[in-house]
Design a protein around this motif. Structure first.
Motif, PDB file in Angstrom:
ATOM      1  N   ILE A   1      34.776  29.772  37.224  1.00  0.00           N
ATOM      2  CA  ILE A   1      34.927  29.847  35.739  1.00  0.00           C
ATOM      3  C   ILE A   1      34.201  30.858  35.158  1.00  0.00           C
ATOM      4  O   ILE A   1      33.077  31.050  35.417  1.00  0.00           O
ATOM      5  CB  ILE A   1      34.583  28.284  35.218  1.00  0.00           C
ATOM      6  N   GLY A   2      34.892  31.583  34.274  1.00  0.00           N
ATOM      7  CA  GLY A   2      34.044  32.673  33.533  1.00  0.00           C
ATOM      8  C   GLY A   2      35.046  33.110  32.264  1.00  0.00           C
ATOM      9  O   GLY A   2      35.704  32.298  31.888  1.00  0.00           O
ATOM     10  N   ASP A   3      34.460  34.076  31.633  1.00  0.00           N
ATOM     11  CA  ASP A   3      35.138  34.578  30.448  1.00  0.00           C
ATOM     12  C   ASP A   3      36.529  34.582  30.517  1.00  0.00           C
ATOM     13  O   ASP A   3      37.002  35.454  31.694  1.00  0.00           O
ATOM     14  CB  ASP A   3      34.608  35.709  29.827  1.00  0.00           C
ATOM     15  N   PRO A   4      37.634  34.515  29.902  1.00  0.00           N
ATOM     16  CA  PRO A   4      38.894  34.601  30.208  1.00  0.00           C
ATOM     17  C   PRO A   4      39.215  36.108  30.379  1.00  0.00           C
ATOM     18  O   PRO A   4      38.833  36.932  29.657  1.00  0.00           O
ATOM     19  CB  PRO A   4      39.705  34.048  28.824  1.00  0.00           C
ATOM     20  N   GLN A   5      39.969  36.166  31.584  1.00  0.00           N
ATOM     21  CA  GLN A   5      40.374  37.556  31.751  1.00  0.00           C
ATOM     22  C   GLN A   5      41.907  37.781  31.734  1.00  0.00           C
ATOM     23  O   GLN A   5      42.839  36.990  32.408  1.00  0.00           O
ATOM     24  CB  GLN A   5      40.126  37.822  33.614  1.00  0.00           C
ATOM     25  N   ARG A   6      42.271  38.598  30.836  1.00  0.00           N
ATOM     26  CA  ARG A   6      43.806  38.777  30.612  1.00  0.00           C
ATOM     27  C   ARG A   6      44.382  39.938  31.632  1.00  0.00           C
ATOM     28  O   ARG A   6      43.378  40.789  31.862  1.00  0.00           O
ATOM     29  CB  ARG A   6      43.934  39.229  29.145  1.00  0.00           C
ATOM     30  N   TYR A   7      45.674  39.732  31.738  1.00  0.00           N
ATOM     31  CA  TYR A   7      46.108  40.887  32.688  1.00  0.00           C
ATOM     32  C   TYR A   7      47.675  40.977  32.582  1.00  0.00           C
ATOM     33  O   TYR A   7      48.290  40.242  32.191  1.00  0.00           O
ATOM     34  CB  TYR A   7      45.646  40.312  34.292  1.00  0.00           C
ATOM     35  N   GLU A   8      48.085  42.141  32.936  1.00  0.00           N
ATOM     36  CA  GLU A   8      49.380  42.799  32.748  1.00  0.00           C
ATOM     37  C   GLU A   8      49.902  42.765  34.260  1.00  0.00           C
ATOM     38  O   GLU A   8      49.044  43.263  35.106  1.00  0.00           O
ATOM     39  CB  GLU A   8      49.640  43.765  31.878  1.00  0.00           C
TER      40      GLU A   8
ATOM     41  N   ALA B   1      35.312  42.815  45.157  1.00  0.00           N
ATOM     42  CA  ALA B   1      34.083  41.787  45.351  1.00  0.00           C
ATOM     43  C   ALA B   1      34.630  40.952  44.356  1.00  0.00           C
ATOM     44  O   ALA B   1      35.043  41.093  43.187  1.00  0.00           O
ATOM     45  CB  ALA B   1      32.833  42.336  45.151  1.00  0.00           C
ATOM     46  N   PRO B   2      34.326  39.551  44.539  1.00  0.00           N
ATOM     47  CA  PRO B   2      34.423  38.339  43.328  1.00  0.00           C
ATOM     48  C   PRO B   2      33.723  38.963  41.822  1.00  0.00           C
ATOM     49  O   PRO B   2      34.358  38.516  40.925  1.00  0.00           O
ATOM     50  CB  PRO B   2      33.823  37.096  43.848  1.00  0.00           C
ATOM     51  N   ASP B   3      32.807  39.624  42.104  1.00  0.00           N
ATOM     52  CA  ASP B   3      31.996  40.030  40.851  1.00  0.00           C
ATOM     53  C   ASP B   3      32.365  41.390  40.358  1.00  0.00           C
ATOM     54  O   ASP B   3      31.798  41.884  39.449  1.00  0.00           O
ATOM     55  CB  ASP B   3      30.429  39.788  40.853  1.00  0.00           C
ATOM     56  N   ALA B   4      33.437  41.863  40.732  1.00  0.00           N
ATOM     57  CA  ALA B   4      34.136  43.299  40.203  1.00  0.00           C
ATOM     58  C   ALA B   4      34.233  43.327  38.724  1.00  0.00           C
ATOM     59  O   ALA B   4      34.860  42.343  38.244  1.00  0.00           O
ATOM     60  CB  ALA B   4      35.319  43.585  40.948  1.00  0.00           C
ATOM     61  N   VAL B   5      33.952  44.487  38.145  1.00  0.00           N
ATOM     62  CA  VAL B   5      34.250  44.488  36.658  1.00  0.00           C
ATOM     63  C   VAL B   5      35.705  45.088  36.611  1.00  0.00           C
ATOM     64  O   VAL B   5      36.135  45.992  37.292  1.00  0.00           O
ATOM     65  CB  VAL B   5      33.258  45.488  36.195  1.00  0.00           C
ATOM     66  N   LEU B   6      36.433  44.317  35.971  1.00  0.00           N
ATOM     67  CA  LEU B   6      37.779  44.686  35.514  1.00  0.00           C
ATOM     68  C   LEU B   6      38.207  45.037  34.243  1.00  0.00           C
ATOM     69  O   LEU B   6      37.418  44.712  33.138  1.00  0.00           O
ATOM     70  CB  LEU B   6      38.826  43.596  35.988  1.00  0.00           C
ATOM     71  N   ALA B   7      39.287  46.034  33.985  1.00  0.00           N
ATOM     72  CA  ALA B   7      39.247  46.110  32.564  1.00  0.00           C
ATOM     73  C   ALA B   7      40.090  44.977  31.990  1.00  0.00           C
ATOM     74  O   ALA B   7      40.504  43.927  32.550  1.00  0.00           O
ATOM     75  CB  ALA B   7      40.716  47.339  32.719  1.00  0.00           C
ATOM     76  N   GLU B   8      40.071  45.269  30.340  1.00  0.00           N
ATOM     77  CA  GLU B   8      40.720  44.349  29.633  1.00  0.00           C
ATOM     78  C   GLU B   8      41.676  44.466  28.904  1.00  0.00           C
ATOM     79  O   GLU B   8      41.423  45.363  27.844  1.00  0.00           O
ATOM     80  CB  GLU B   8      39.426  43.731  28.664  1.00  0.00           C
ATOM     81  N   PRO B   9      42.978  44.291  29.079  1.00  0.00           N
ATOM     82  CA  PRO B   9      43.557  43.413  30.083  1.00  0.00           C
ATOM     83  C   PRO B   9      43.478  44.438  31.566  1.00  0.00           C
ATOM     84  O   PRO B   9      43.716  45.686  31.577  1.00  0.00           O
ATOM     85  CB  PRO B   9      44.991  43.078  29.831  1.00  0.00           C
ATOM     86  N   ALA B  10      43.509  43.527  32.685  1.00  0.00           N
ATOM     87  CA  ALA B  10      43.502  44.258  33.805  1.00  0.00           C
ATOM     88  C   ALA B  10      45.112  44.650  34.241  1.00  0.00           C
ATOM     89  O   ALA B  10      45.760  43.879  33.755  1.00  0.00           O
ATOM     90  CB  ALA B  10      42.943  43.473  35.065  1.00  0.00           C
ATOM     91  N   ARG B  11      45.087  45.595  34.916  1.00  0.00           N
ATOM     92  CA  ARG B  11      46.621  45.987  35.579  1.00  0.00           C
ATOM     93  C   ARG B  11      47.056  45.530  36.793  1.00  0.00           C
ATOM     94  O   ARG B  11      46.042  46.080  37.557  1.00  0.00           O
ATOM     95  CB  ARG B  11      46.744  47.247  35.192  1.00  0.00           C
ATOM     96  N   VAL B  12      47.851  44.546  36.942  1.00  0.00           N
ATOM     97  CA  VAL B  12      48.122  44.226  38.362  1.00  0.00           C
ATOM     98  C   VAL B  12      49.509  44.663  38.771  1.00  0.00           C
ATOM     99  O   VAL B  12      50.365  44.581  38.196  1.00  0.00           O
ATOM    100  CB  VAL B  12      48.012  42.750  38.409  1.00  0.00           C
ATOM    101  N   ALA B  13      49.464  45.478  40.115  1.00  0.00           N
ATOM    102  CA  ALA B  13      50.840  45.741  40.497  1.00  0.00           C
ATOM    103  C   ALA B  13      51.139  45.215  41.996  1.00  0.00           C
ATOM    104  O   ALA B  13      50.251  45.404  42.889  1.00  0.00           O
ATOM    105  CB  ALA B  13      50.560  47.230  40.770  1.00  0.00           C
ATOM    106  N   ILE B  14      52.278  44.724  41.991  1.00  0.00           N
ATOM    107  CA  ILE B  14      52.469  43.737  43.339  1.00  0.00           C
ATOM    108  C   ILE B  14      53.519  44.663  43.822  1.00  0.00           C
ATOM    109  O   ILE B  14      54.588  44.792  43.165  1.00  0.00           O
ATOM    110  CB  ILE B  14      52.802  42.291  42.945  1.00  0.00           C
ATOM    111  N   ALA B  15      53.498  45.211  45.026  1.00  0.00           N
ATOM    112  CA  ALA B  15      54.486  45.859  45.767  1.00  0.00           C
ATOM    113  C   ALA B  15      54.864  45.201  46.978  1.00  0.00           C
ATOM    114  O   ALA B  15      53.949  45.081  47.747  1.00  0.00           O
ATOM    115  CB  ALA B  15      54.121  47.235  45.873  1.00  0.00           C
ATOM    116  N   VAL B  16      56.107  44.990  47.233  1.00  0.00           N
ATOM    117  CA  VAL B  16      56.592  44.338  48.737  1.00  0.00           C
ATOM    118  C   VAL B  16      57.633  44.801  49.236  1.00  0.00           C
ATOM    119  O   VAL B  16      58.611  45.122  48.416  1.00  0.00           O
ATOM    120  CB  VAL B  16      56.679  42.603  48.349  1.00  0.00           C
ATOM    121  N   ASP B  17      57.589  45.169  50.445  1.00  0.00           N
ATOM    122  CA  ASP B  17      58.468  45.754  51.284  1.00  0.00           C
ATOM    123  C   ASP B  17      58.924  44.701  52.167  1.00  0.00           C
ATOM    124  O   ASP B  17      58.142  44.422  53.151  1.00  0.00           O
ATOM    125  CB  ASP B  17      58.262  46.997  52.090  1.00  0.00           C
TER     126      ASP B  17
END
Length: 640
Positions: free
Chosen positions: A51-58, A130-146
């Motif tokens: 539980i922490g501050d809301p972390q928005r992401y795209e 690491a679980p305490d890593a600092v992320l951008a707001e919003p964080a950018r998530v890129a999922i790539a699957v082959d």
């Protein structure tokens, strides 16, 4: 590779898989394949998002094979929750790490064992954060699957498979028909289904403790093939030991053990357990109940069984109602005792009033009051005795009926789908109508019926059939006439689309009455049509035989048909289009000299746990004087 979390000595060759995923940035967290945990702890598997501050992401999702993209997106919580903020940076990272496992399982489920998965958050692989890593707001998530190449079974073998059985009730599906065969796509689910079927085949033949003793799955990446071998240990054959009941307080525990039908020394059969659970559930005396088999079969081959129950409160009170624009409002209430003498005997006292709104004169309402009693477990666990006594005043367009009726008889469940009943009925009634004036009748007769019901849900069926035939010979004492009444009804349901969201339903009913003239027969035993469960668009029991004087009386033959197209728009809302048709004839064999009455319309369904709440709007296509131009119906459950 052996897992400390697996009790049985499973073997699984994973070297080829490790090579295949060497380039895949997978995290070193709990992971399962074919139901086996390969590494990781239970705590890691069930860890909740921090539980922490809301972390928005795209999130961006890239898959090199469009055929599997939908499956992968369905497995990804990052994709499913993309419109919601995660619970802090740690929560977002936990979601990503869980998605490695979920999407990998989705690939295996599609027979893809050589793929790669990358999940990057702000350009860094999620498995390295690491679980305490600092992320951008919003964080950018890129999922790539082959997904990699499609693998097929080169070998698909079950060692120690159950022998063929001569009893069709013990037959199970062939694993080869479920995709576990050479040349088939090597989906992980095919292996799991093959295991379940292989174990069930032994259990159906009395081997209650059959289990998978060894599983060997090898991948040959140079040929894109899988070799799978599953070994079954059937154990020893089992026979029913003593059945004990735990948790029974007000219901006789010894009687419940007898009602299971599991007799000491008989061969074990999982179908017996299932049928026993269904039989006792019909008693409606338990809030929760389950069978628990002993962990081991005794040296004498006996398997003790415990039935663990939680009882319901024995008394219940309920109210209900219906409404239609042409029949008015109907209200009903009941009081029920479901364990009167300690063996699930049911006493129900009920009352009903209908016709409110069509008139506000109490003498023109329809009334019903009475009681019914059911004693289960008479002679056999599948036989019950029922008796009822009711007083009625029924005010219809065709007649007014004042009566007392008595009924008593037996019902027997031959199988889960087939049941029969045989009752003795007696009635004393007075009828008033415009055609024949006031008449008194006294009848005594038998009523026998056979019912076959394979519907998946009686209140809202999506598949199966319902077949019922009844024969009622009776004698009328006032006029001294014997007669016989028979009906046959068939309903069928066909669901298609995802989760059977579309259903086609049809119903046909035929009836015939042989005996004296209509003037010397009780009108309630004659045939009428019309109403919410018959031909919508017409009043209840208002379709009959038109006499030369312009009155409507009952007929001696009946033909009805209905068809519905049902569509579930959402999980709770459904739409229906329907057409109903009905014919009532003056002769015992339908001649169709009179007109066929047809009603068409549509409806709305609100899905509840008790069944859909129904709102139908119908129009009569062959409107007569006095018929409505539009009719509305409200009730619980589908029309049929």
């Amino acid at each position: 590779m052996h897992s400390p979390h697996i009790r049985r000595p499973f073997r699984f060759i994973v070297a080829a898989f490790c090579v295949a995923f060497a380039a895949a940035p997978l995290p070193a967290h709990a992971f399962e394949i074919f139901g086996i945990k390969l590494f990781g702890s239970k705590a890691e598997e069930t860890q909740d998002d921090t539980i922490g501050d809301p972390q928005r992401y795209e999130v961006e999702f890239a898959v090199t094979d469009e055929d599997i993209e939908k499956k992968l997106k369905g497995a990804s919580t990052l994709w499913a929750d993309r419109d919601e903020a995660a619970s802090g940076a740690a929560g977002l990272i936990a979601k990503a790490r869980g998605d490695y496992r979920r999407m990998l399982a989705a690939l295996y489920g599609e027979g893809r064992y050589g793929g790669t998965i990358s999940i990057r958050i702000d350009g860094r692989e999620a498995s390295d954060l690491a679980p305490d890593a600092v992320l951008a707001e919003p964080a950018r998530v890129a999922i790539a699957v082959d997904p990699g190449p499609l693998f097929h079974f080169r070998q698909a073998e079950i060692v120690n498979q159950a022998p063929p059985t001569d009893d069709w009730r013990d037959e199970v599906d062939d694993p080869r028909d479920e995709g576990f065969a050479p040349g088939e796509v090597a989906r992980s689910g095919a292996v799991l289904r093959a295991e379940r079927l292989a174990v069930e085949a032994w259990r159906q033949q009395g081997y209650a403790k059959a289990e998978i003793s060894d599983r060997r799955v090898e991948a040959a990446h140079e040929a894109d093939v899988i070799d799978a071998r599953v070994t079954v240990d059937p154990g020893r054959k089992a026979y029913y030991g003593p059945v004990t009941v735990e948790g029974a307080e007000q219901v006789d525990a010894e009687w419940i053990a007898w009602m299971t039908g599991l007799r000491h020394g008989e061969e074990y059969d999982p179908d017996d357990i299932k049928r026993a659970a269904t039989r006792i559930a019909r008693l409606d005396v338990y809030r929760a109940a389950r069978f628990q088999e002993a962990e081991f079969i005794g040296d004498d081959g006996l398997l003790p069984i415990t039935y663990i129950v939680q009882e319901r409160k024995p008394r219940r009170f309920g109210v209900g109602g219906t409404w239609s624009s042409i029949d008015g409002v109907g209200l009903e209430a009941f009081w029920l005792h479901r364990n009167l003498f300690g063996r699930a005997e049911r006493l129900k006292i009920e009352g009903k009033v209908a016709g409110i709104g069509q008139t506000f004169k109490p003498e023109e309402f329809t009334y019903r009051v009475g009681a019914s009693f059911v004693k289960p477990g008479v002679y056999t666990p599948d036989t019950s005795f029922s008796a009822s006594l009711f007083g009625d005043r029924e005010v219809l367009e065709a007649y007014t009926r004042t009566a007392i009726t008595l009924s008593a008889g037996l019902t027997h469940e031959f199988t889960e789908q087939l049941s029969g009943r045989l009752f003795v009925n007696a009635a004393r009634a007075r009828f008033d109508d415009d055609e024949y004036g006031r008449r008194d009748f006294m009848t005594i007769g038998l009523a026998g019926a056979l019912t076959y019901d394979s519907r998946d849900n009686a209140a809202d069926a999506t598949r199966g059939v319902f077949l019922e035939t009844t024969i009622e010979p009776f004698y009328e004492f006032e006029y001294g006439n014997p007669a016989i009444r028979a009906t046959a009804e068939a309903r069928a349901y066909y669901g298609f689309g995802e989760d059977s969201r579309f259903v086609l339903a049809g119903r046909v009913k035929l009836g015939s009455l042989a005996g004296p003239s209509v003037a010397e027969l009780p009108p309630d035993l004659l045939f009428f049509a019309g109403g919410g469960g018959s031909v919508r668009g017409y009043a209840y029991r208002n379709i009959g035989v038109e006499t030369p004087s312009g009155n409507v009386v009952g007929g001696r033959s009946l033909a009805e048909a209905s068809v519905e197209a049902r569509m579930r728009v959402t999980d709770s809302i459904g739409l229906v289009a329907f057409a109903d048709a009905g014919y009532v004839g003056a002769d015992s064999i339908p001649t169709f000299d009179d007109r066929l009455r047809v009603g068409v319309g549509g409806g709305l369904r609100y899905i509840t746990g008790l069944g859909p709440i129904r709102l139908d709007v119908a129009v009569p296509l062959d409107r007569r004087p006095g018929d409505p131009s539009v009719a509305f119906y409200v009730g619980l459950g589908q029309a049929f």
